[in-house]
Design a protein around this motif. Structure first.
Motif, PDB file in Angstrom:
ATOM      1  N   GLU A  55       5.220  16.998  12.627  1.00 27.46           N
ATOM      2  CA  GLU A  55       5.372  18.314  11.983  1.00 27.46           C
ATOM      3  C   GLU A  55       6.383  18.980  12.997  1.00 27.46           C
ATOM      4  O   GLU A  55       6.658  18.453  13.987  1.00 27.46           O
ATOM      5  N   ALA A 128      14.977  25.569   3.941  1.00 25.43           N
ATOM      6  CA  ALA A 128      13.562  25.073   4.758  1.00 25.43           C
ATOM      7  C   ALA A 128      11.932  25.691   4.251  1.00 25.43           C
ATOM      8  O   ALA A 128      11.041  25.159   4.235  1.00 25.43           O
ATOM      9  N   ALA A 129      12.416  27.069   4.283  1.00 30.47           N
ATOM     10  CA  ALA A 129      11.095  28.001   3.956  1.00 30.47           C
ATOM     11  C   ALA A 129      10.845  27.432   2.644  1.00 30.47           C
ATOM     12  O   ALA A 129       9.684  27.613   2.445  1.00 30.47           O
ATOM     13  N   ILE A 131      11.058  24.792   0.956  1.00 33.19           N
ATOM     14  CA  ILE A 131      10.380  23.524   1.061  1.00 33.19           C
ATOM     15  C   ILE A 131       8.967  23.800   1.889  1.00 33.19           C
ATOM     16  O   ILE A 131       7.753  23.159   1.273  1.00 33.19           O
ATOM     17  N   GLU A 132       8.982  24.401   2.724  1.00 28.93           N
ATOM     18  CA  GLU A 132       7.571  24.751   3.521  1.00 28.93           C
ATOM     19  C   GLU A 132       6.497  25.572   2.617  1.00 28.93           C
ATOM     20  O   GLU A 132       5.263  25.088   2.488  1.00 28.93           O
ATOM     21  N   ALA A 133       6.952  26.408   1.481  1.00 28.51           N
ATOM     22  CA  ALA A 133       6.045  27.037   0.792  1.00 28.51           C
ATOM     23  C   ALA A 133       5.731  26.194  -0.451  1.00 28.51           C
ATOM     24  O   ALA A 133       4.456  26.500  -0.814  1.00 28.51           O
ATOM     25  N   GLY A 135       6.089  22.692  -0.643  1.00 29.33           N
ATOM     26  CA  GLY A 135       5.655  21.484  -0.276  1.00 29.33           C
ATOM     27  C   GLY A 135       6.547  20.330  -1.059  1.00 29.33           C
ATOM     28  O   GLY A 135       6.217  19.194  -0.994  1.00 29.33           O
ATOM     29  N   ALA A 137      10.691  18.892  -1.677  1.00 32.74           N
ATOM     30  CA  ALA A 137      12.153  18.960  -1.227  1.00 32.74           C
ATOM     31  C   ALA A 137      12.965  18.590  -2.441  1.00 32.74           C
ATOM     32  O   ALA A 137      14.411  18.909  -2.154  1.00 32.74           O
ATOM     33  N   ARG A 174       7.985  17.902   4.798  1.00 27.08           N
ATOM     34  CA  ARG A 174       7.950  18.365   6.167  1.00 27.08           C
ATOM     35  C   ARG A 174       9.106  17.943   6.954  1.00 27.08           C
ATOM     36  O   ARG A 174       9.621  18.435   7.834  1.00 27.08           O
ATOM     37  N   ALA A 177      12.541  19.547   5.781  1.00 35.86           N
ATOM     38  CA  ALA A 177      12.326  21.283   6.342  1.00 35.86           C
ATOM     39  C   ALA A 177      12.663  21.023   7.818  1.00 35.86           C
ATOM     40  O   ALA A 177      13.393  21.724   8.457  1.00 35.86           O
ATOM     41  N   GLY A 178      11.964  20.378   8.501  1.00 33.76           N
ATOM     42  CA  GLY A 178      12.035  20.135  10.019  1.00 33.76           C
ATOM     43  C   GLY A 178      13.419  19.717  10.333  1.00 33.76           C
ATOM     44  O   GLY A 178      14.194  20.340  11.339  1.00 33.76           O
ATOM     45  N   ARG A 181      15.820  22.733   9.609  1.00 34.36           N
ATOM     46  CA  ARG A 181      15.985  23.696  11.068  1.00 34.36           C
ATOM     47  C   ARG A 181      16.613  23.047  12.107  1.00 34.36           C
ATOM     48  O   ARG A 181      17.351  24.007  12.830  1.00 34.36           O
TER      49      ARG A 181
END
Ligand code: MLT
Length: 258
Positions: A55, A128-129, A131-133, A135, A137, A174, A177-178, A181
């Motif tokens: 993460e 990224a946001a 994808i995080e929301a 799940g 990509a 994840r 997204a990581g 960022r």
């Protein structure tokens, strides 16, 4: 973090670092061509391929630390050649700046020294946001895919696009997204270029829609000991789109041995 990697061939070591969000399998041509003369070590950067996907934010310098840790574990603590494509180039530049004694030569493919512009960084943060929301990509990957290739490659080799799409889709959401960022926050290394003494080869696809030839030329001119080679019939993914010209440029550079 120790990385998964391929390790092929005899001779001096050449470490090849893949682009985002690909994995080490993008070097299959180079493993057999360059790998017939050199020891090609191709890791999966964190979050990609079969390396672990923690993460959090994947800083470029942390990715570079992983590569150094993996080489240390192989007892390869002397200077070797590092080659990186795009994100892999950011990682190679991080190593050249922070661990200059480890670098015998540098190959910078389809990459840049500059950091993200504020607009680019904002765009990545939004992606990224999202994808995080969700799940997922896939929308980000689908948007990225066409920009990776020269229009002529997309037309003539749809199977190559499908293969790369499949490869990108295997990267966990994840990790995408990581990495977005981490890329948005990466340092601008333009001012560091003048201090990189190692011989360098800058490769640019003539039809790259992400890093233009003029930007690649400026980077080569800012490095004290570099040359630019342009690759025809290729966009961002020169090693896949025109492996013959890419391999010829790599081998000519490596043969000099310094
Ligand atoms: C890559 O191919 O690694 C990406 O284009 C890097 C980036 O998005 O900056």
């Amino acid at each position: 973090m120790l990385l998964a990697f391929d390790d092929d061939g005899p001779g001096p070591v050449v470490v090849l670092l893949h682009g985002f969000p690909l994995d080490r399998s993008m070097w299959s041509h180079q493993r057999s061509s360059v790998g017939s003369i050199y020891r090609v070590i191709a890791p999966d950067l964190r979050g990609h391929g079969t390396s672990a996907a923690p993460e959090g934010i994947y800083a470029v310098d942390a990715m570079a630390d992983d590569v150094i840790e993996t080489l240390d574990a192989l007892q390869l603590t002397g200077p070797v050649v590092f080659g990186g494509l795009s994100m892999g180039g950011y990682v190679a530049l991080s190593i050249a700046t922070r661990f200059p004694d480890r670098v015998k030569g540098l190959i910078l493919m389809s990459t840049r020294a500059a950091g993200d512009s504020p607009a680019m960084a904002r765009d990545r943060a939004e992606q990224a946001a999202a994808i995080e929301a969700s799940g997922d990509a896939e929308p980000v990957i689908a948007k990225m895919l066409l920009r990776l290739f020269a229009p002529s490659t997309s037309e003539r080799h749809p199977e190559m696009l499908s293969r790369i799409h499949h490869q990108m889709s295997k990267t966990p959401a994840r990790a995408v997204a990581g990495t977005l960022r981490g890329l948005a926050a990466r340092p601008d290394r333009t001012a560091d270029l003048a201090r990189i003494a190692a011989p360098a080869l800058v490769l640019a696809g003539l039809e790259d829609q992400i890093v233009g030839v003029e930007e690649a030329r400026a980077m080569a001119e800012s490095l004290p000991n570099a040359r630019l080679v342009t690759i025809p019939g290729a966009g961002h993914l020169t090693p896949l789109e025109n492996p013959e010209a890419t391999d010829a440029a790599l081998l000519e550079f490596l043969r000099e041995g310094w």
